[in-house]
Structure formats: C-alpha cells, structure tokens
Design an enzyme around this catalytic site. Sequence first.
Site, PDB file in Angstrom:
ATOM      1  N   LYS A  42       0.837  -1.197   0.000  1.00 47.47           N
ATOM      2  CA  LYS A  42       0.000   0.000   0.000  1.00 47.47           C
ATOM      3  C   LYS A  42       0.872   1.247   0.000  1.00 47.47           C
ATOM      4  CE  LYS A  42      -0.371   0.094   5.047  1.00 47.47           C
ATOM      5  NZ  LYS A  42      -1.270   0.186   6.217  1.00 47.47           N
TER       6      LYS A  42
ATOM      7  N   TYR B 292      17.551  29.162   7.534  1.00 48.52           N
ATOM      8  CA  TYR B 292      16.367  29.828   8.071  1.00 48.52           C
ATOM      9  C   TYR B 292      16.317  29.712   9.592  1.00 48.52           C
ATOM     10  CZ  TYR B 292      14.176  30.207   3.424  1.00 48.52           C
ATOM     11  OH  TYR B 292      13.872  30.519   2.125  1.00 48.52           O
TER      12      TYR B 292
END
EC number: 5.1.1.1
Length: 359
Positions: free
Chosen positions: A35, A255
């Site tokens: 899956k 950042y």
Amino acid sequence: MSRKVRADIHLDAIVHNYRLAKAQAPTTMAAAIVKANAYGHGAVPVARALANDADAFGVACIEEAMELREAGLRQPIILLEGFFDADELPLIAEHGFWPVLHSEHQVRWLEQFSSPARFPVWLKLDTGMHRLGVAPDQVESLVARLRQCEVVSEVLLMTHFARSDEPSLPMTRDQLGCFDRVAAQLGLGASLSNSAAVMAWPEAHRQWLRPGIMLYGATPFGESNPVADQLRAGMTLSSEIIAVREVPAGETVGYGATFSCDRTRRIGTVAMGYGDGYPRHARNGTPVLVEGVRTSLAGRVSMDMLTVDLTDIPQADIGSRVELWGQRLPVSEVAQWCDTIPYTLLTCLTPRVPRVYSD
C-alpha cells in the site's frame, strides 16, 4: 538528469526481506503489503520483483489493487480497508480481490450483492486498537451471515496490534487473548502479524503474515531485534553537494538561524529539501553520509536544499555524493532524529525524486 537527487530502490533487498519474513514461520502464507505505493518504493516494480515469491499482496483500497491488476499481477490482492461503497463489489468480484470487512454495513452490502464469482473475505476483529474492526460480541453472528452469502467462498479472521513493536509491554498479549477467546469456536484461518509481530511474536503467526515496513528494510522497533538486524535497506536516498563555503565562528546557517558556528565551519549545501520529502523538522545533528563519512545537518531544512557540516571531511567538495538514508545509514535512525517513524520518511518522498530500480 541534471539535479542529482535520486532514490535507488534495491529490489533484491526487498525480496530478501520478504523471504526473511516467511522464514520466521515457514508453513504460513504471507501477504506482501505494498500500500501507499509500496511505502514510497513503487508498488508495481516492487510487486513484480516479488511476483515469484509473494502469496498475496495487501493494499489500502481498490485503486491501488487495480494498479497491480492492470500491471499484470495475478496474485490475490487483499483490500485492507475493505470497500467504501457497494458500487465497488462488481470490480471486487471480477478481479478476485479479497476485501477486509470491518463493519456490519459491509456485510449487509455483501448480502445484497449477486454475482457468479465467489471470493474470500477477511473479517477484522477489534481487539483493542479501536480504529477499525467489529466488536468481539458481533463476530459469531457476522461469521454466520457471511457463511450464507452466495459470493463468499471463505471467511478468515484478522486483527491488528497497537503495540507489537514494544515487546516488553503486555498489550499485545492481551489482544492475542481477546482474539483467541473469540476465534476458539469458529475454526477459521487467522491473520494477526504485522511486521513487528512477524519478528517478535511467534505465537501470533497463525495462517497469514502481513509484513509491511520490514519488506523495505526498516525496523519498527526502538531497540535491536535479532530478525530486524538481518533486514536490508530497500531504498538509498542520495544527492550531491552543490556549494561549499567557509562560515566564520559566531555566524549562523539557514532559516531561523538555528545553527551557530562555534568555530569556522566548512558548510556544504545539498540539493535535497522538504519539497523532495526530506523532513523539515530534522534537527541539527541529524546524520548524513558524505563521501561515505558520517557527518550531520547544520541548519534548518528548506524546500529544495539542506546544509551539512563538512569541517572534518576535507575531501568533500562540489559533486560529492551525500547519502540521506539507505544501505549505510538506516532510515530508522534518521527518523529518530526527526521525531517520527521510518514509515513517514519513506511514504512522504515526493514524485520529484526519481526512483532508480536495480536487482
């Protein structure tokens, strides 16, 4: 391919891991869980690699099942969330899918469906996960109804463990006890074992195993396990250094200025970021390999780039290969630094990252 980001998928390792799962219970069957695009590895290539070994495949929904059928895979395919609407039943009958039933309304839809084709169903028992599954006191009556359904060829019982990756805790044993009390009088085949139970709970093996994360070489455990230690990484995620600079002591990187240089540091910029699926919340110190040498992130991950400390790797330069996780750096270890689990790292890898398959 100009940007050097890539995920090498080691199909031989995935086959090895499936065989390792089967070796834990040689008389059982095992459904290879593919899956979520085979946990990010590519459902069709993985299923094709396993086609000579896998007893069945497990997917979340009919769309994933149809992708395998349309690619020529003929093994049984288990729909782990069952069917969401009665309109799916004609396709289930046509293609011989095996739906998991977790609610009375699905049984009712089956009773109202007519088809010359017959197929097995798996009835999910809620033994304590409390996510999907029927209550223990419903099982006997639902099994009786399913045995009367013209389209049902066989009924198998299943459940799912909440804490099988924590073998020292009692919950899995409690769930096993609940399952066995319900199943004792029904004489049905059973499936209980996810990857953690395959490796740590032999009393849960029963007739069908459901290896998932272990197929891809990642351990669900927080500590060493003798079976998990034999797994091989199914994916190596890598890129290259695209810039190098000297950053003086006291300056910051990235950042938020989360990384401050305690001395002059040699910083490499890597073409890899959260736009590729590498987690933004990876902490300073998260391990990477540069030219095969272990170092770590230095600064916050941005969309397309991240930065690493090259101070103690003088041979590293522009073009140096960087392994983010893989055969030499377990994805499970990286996940711990990101306060998550390997499942999320593998399944969140974006389509921007080319998958390169090898046997």
